[in-house]
Design a protein around this motif. Structure first.
Motif, short mmCIF file in Angstrom:
data_model
loop_
_atom_site.label_atom_id
_atom_site.label_comp_id
_atom_site.label_asym_id
_atom_site.label_seq_id
_atom_site.Cartn_x
_atom_site.Cartn_y
_atom_site.Cartn_z
N ILE A 63 0.85 -1.19 0.00
CA ILE A 63 0.00 0.00 0.00
C ILE A 63 0.89 1.24 0.00
O ILE A 63 1.83 1.34 0.78
CB ILE A 63 -0.91 0.03 1.24
CG1 ILE A 63 -1.70 -1.27 1.35
CG2 ILE A 63 -1.85 1.23 1.19
CD1 ILE A 63 -2.39 -1.46 2.69
N ALA A 64 0.59 2.21 -0.88
CA ALA A 64 1.41 3.41 -0.97
C ALA A 64 0.52 4.65 -1.05
O ALA A 64 -0.57 4.61 -1.65
CB ALA A 64 2.31 3.34 -2.20
N PHE A 65 0.97 5.73 -0.45
CA PHE A 65 0.27 7.01 -0.60
C PHE A 65 0.51 7.55 -2.00
O PHE A 65 1.59 7.38 -2.58
CB PHE A 65 0.75 8.01 0.45
CG PHE A 65 0.06 7.87 1.77
CD1 PHE A 65 -1.20 8.42 1.98
CD2 PHE A 65 0.66 7.16 2.81
CE1 PHE A 65 -1.85 8.28 3.19
CE2 PHE A 65 0.02 7.02 4.03
CZ PHE A 65 -1.23 7.58 4.23
N VAL A 66 -0.48 8.22 -2.53
CA VAL A 66 -0.40 8.85 -3.85
C VAL A 66 -0.04 10.31 -3.67
O VAL A 66 -0.70 11.02 -2.90
CB VAL A 66 -1.75 8.73 -4.60
CG1 VAL A 66 -1.67 9.44 -5.96
CG2 VAL A 66 -2.14 7.27 -4.77
N SER A 67 0.99 10.77 -4.34
CA SER A 67 1.41 12.17 -4.23
C SER A 67 0.27 13.10 -4.64
O SER A 67 -0.30 12.95 -5.73
CB SER A 67 2.63 12.41 -5.12
OG SER A 67 3.02 13.76 -5.08
N ASP A 68 -0.06 14.05 -3.76
CA ASP A 68 -1.15 15.01 -4.00
C ASP A 68 -2.48 14.31 -4.28
O ASP A 68 -3.34 14.85 -4.97
CB ASP A 68 -0.81 15.96 -5.15
CG ASP A 68 0.30 16.93 -4.78
OD1 ASP A 68 0.36 17.33 -3.60
OD2 ASP A 68 1.12 17.25 -5.65
N GLY A 69 -2.66 13.11 -3.74
CA GLY A 69 -3.90 12.38 -3.94
C GLY A 69 -5.04 13.01 -3.16
O GLY A 69 -4.84 13.70 -2.14
N SER A 70 -6.25 12.78 -3.62
CA SER A 70 -7.43 13.34 -2.95
C SER A 70 -8.65 12.49 -3.29
O SER A 70 -8.54 11.38 -3.81
CB SER A 70 -7.66 14.79 -3.39
OG SER A 70 -8.21 14.83 -4.70
N VAL A 71 -9.80 13.05 -3.06
CA VAL A 71 -11.06 12.36 -3.29
C VAL A 71 -11.29 12.05 -4.77
O VAL A 71 -12.11 11.20 -5.12
CB VAL A 71 -12.22 13.21 -2.70
CG1 VAL A 71 -12.49 14.44 -3.57
CG2 VAL A 71 -13.46 12.40 -2.46
N THR A 72 -10.56 12.71 -5.66
CA THR A 72 -10.71 12.46 -7.10
C THR A 72 -9.63 11.55 -7.66
O THR A 72 -9.59 11.32 -8.87
CB THR A 72 -10.70 13.78 -7.89
OG1 THR A 72 -9.49 14.49 -7.60
CG2 THR A 72 -11.90 14.64 -7.54
N THR A 73 -8.77 11.00 -6.82
CA THR A 73 -7.75 10.07 -7.31
C THR A 73 -8.36 8.78 -7.86
O THR A 73 -7.94 8.29 -8.91
CB THR A 73 -6.72 9.77 -6.20
OG1 THR A 73 -6.05 10.99 -5.86
CG2 THR A 73 -5.69 8.75 -6.66
N PRO A 74 -9.35 8.18 -7.20
CA PRO A 74 -9.98 6.99 -7.78
C PRO A 74 -10.63 7.30 -9.13
O PRO A 74 -11.14 8.41 -9.35
CB PRO A 74 -11.03 6.61 -6.72
CG PRO A 74 -10.47 7.16 -5.44
CD PRO A 74 -9.85 8.46 -5.83
N ILE A 75 -10.62 6.33 -10.02
CA ILE A 75 -11.16 6.50 -11.37
C ILE A 75 -12.64 6.87 -11.32
O ILE A 75 -13.42 6.30 -10.57
CB ILE A 75 -11.00 5.19 -12.17
CG1 ILE A 75 -9.52 4.81 -12.29
CG2 ILE A 75 -11.62 5.32 -13.57
CD1 ILE A 75 -9.30 3.40 -12.79
#
Length: 409
Positions: free
Chosen positions: A5-17
């Motif tokens: 499991i890894a954090f996504v850089s600048d990820g947010s609520v819109t990261t999922p497809i």
């Protein structure tokens, strides 16, 4: 499994497809800051939620629970305003929350019951529905896959920074994303949910598995933080899953794929929970309290939260004073089994109590540590059993009193 499991850089609520978002200023906040967030899924979502246990539930909590209650509930949007809580507003408040759902449905060509509605801010004030309508229209036009951070800004009240994040992991060869935004800095002592947190995932997962994963993750994260011991009327955590990743469906809570999903969700919610504790109103210190050697996890948690909610302990740590007596007193009044002669306590790396007795230690060194570091770690060993729990809180400062004496958003 954590290494998967890894954090996504600048990820947010819109990261999922398939998820879009926007944050706009609709005119609730006089300072011109963003005050309305809109999140939209291009595909229908199954949903799970946890909500405040405060009996004075706000109108948006009631309406959202209604929309999520049907077994076949299908959600496509979340709308949240900040600045006004729409709480203690009577039947008109319920009508305003439902009208907000209607406005979103019209703007996005969906059904009103496919909308989650939330509010946060001052209690006892009606929503300015003309401004809400204008904001929803504007936000619908601005929806984008890059809008998650704007949405995070739009749900802030006394927060000093936006809270957003996302994680990713692989199920077989398929990448799954979980993203979210959250807000919270005061009135934080949840019993079932916390503040506002909106989470999205592109995983294909059954509703049973989604609800269990959220319940378990919330218990060890949001239900394990406190800032001031107050539970809001508006708390909610909502998790949407749209299945856009097209993975092999997660449909068994005993499967490895489910366990990995729950672990990833817990990792993200822990990130938000710790951020909220760090951002406690007026705080200068993030405090982590771990209780081990308890008979049960619930008793370990009870002791941790009793210490975390002690105003005397929190004030001592703000002042850099290693006042062990206050910690001991809080431990002793918690609803949990203990033998006083077995209790040991550490602050950071310093043992300050062994077998129920406060011992000699380098008080000046510890005082210097507490004054200079933004982080404090307290470990309590009851030496009775094998259960443990960790909670997070912050110190209690002059600024907390000032902020809440002069509260205005």
């Amino acid at each position: 499994m954590k290494k998967e499991i890894a954090f996504v850089s600048d990820g947010s609520v819109t990261t999922p497809i398939g998820f879009l978002a926007a944050g706009v200023h609709c005119g609730i906040k006089a300072n011109g800051k963003k005050d309305l967030a809109l999140i939209y899924s291009e595909r229908p979502c199954i949903a799970a939620g946890t909500f405040t246990t405060n009996k004075m539930k706000a109108a948006p909590v009631i309406v959202t629970q209604e929309n999520l209650r049907p077994a076949q509930a299908s959600i496509k949007a979340i709308v949240a305003n900040s600045g006004i809580a729409n709480s203690c507003t009577g039947k008109q408040g319920i009508m305003d929350a439902r009208e907000t759902c209607d406005l979103v449905a019209k703007a996005l060509n969906i059904l009103p019951e496919q909308v989650v509605v939330a509010s946060t801010g001052r209690i006892g004030i009606r929503l300015p529905m003309d401004k809400i309508a204008q904001g929803i229209t504007e936000a619908a036009k601005k929806l984008s896959s890059a809008g998650g951070i704007d949405a995070a800004h739009a749900i802030m009240t006394t927060d000093t920074f936006p809270k957003y994040g996302a994680v990713k992991f692989k199920l077989n060869q398929t990448t799954i994303h979980i993203g979210g935004i959250a807000k919270g800095a005061g009135m934080i002592a949840p019993k079932m949910a916390t503040m506002l947190c909106f989470v999205t995932t592109d995983a294909d997962i059954t509703k049973t598995c989604l609800k269990k994963a959220l319940s378990n993750a919330v218990e060890v994260t949001f239900n394990s933080i406190t800032v001031d011991g107050d539970t809001s009327t508006n708390d909610m955590v909502v998790l949407l899953a749209n299945g856009a990743a097209k993975n092999e469906r997660i449909n068994n809570v005993s499967s490895d794929s489910y366990r990995l999903f729950e672990e990833a969700l817990t990792m993200l919610l822990r990130h938000f929970a710790q951020a909220i504790a760090r951002d406690g109103e007026g705080s200068t210190k993030f405090i982590e309290i771990t209780v081990k050697g308890a008979v049960t996890e619930q008793e370990a948690k009870a002791i941790g939260l009793t210490v975390a909610n002690s105003n005397l302990v929190k004030c001592s740590l703000f002042g850099g004073d290693p006042n062990i007596g206050r910690i001991a007193a809080a431990i002793g009044r918690a609803p949990a089994r203990l033998s006083a002669e077995k209790v040991s306590v550490w602050i950071n790396d310093t043992c300050v109590m062994r077998d129920g007795t406060i011992i000699e230690f380098d008080r000046e060194r510890l005082r210097s540590q507490l004054k200079s570091s933004p982080n404090v770690f307290i470990q309590i060993d009851l030496a009775l059993g094998k259960a443990s729990w960790t909670v997070w809180t912050c110190d209690l400062t002059y600024d907390y009193v000032r902020l809440n004496a002069e509260y205005e958003i």
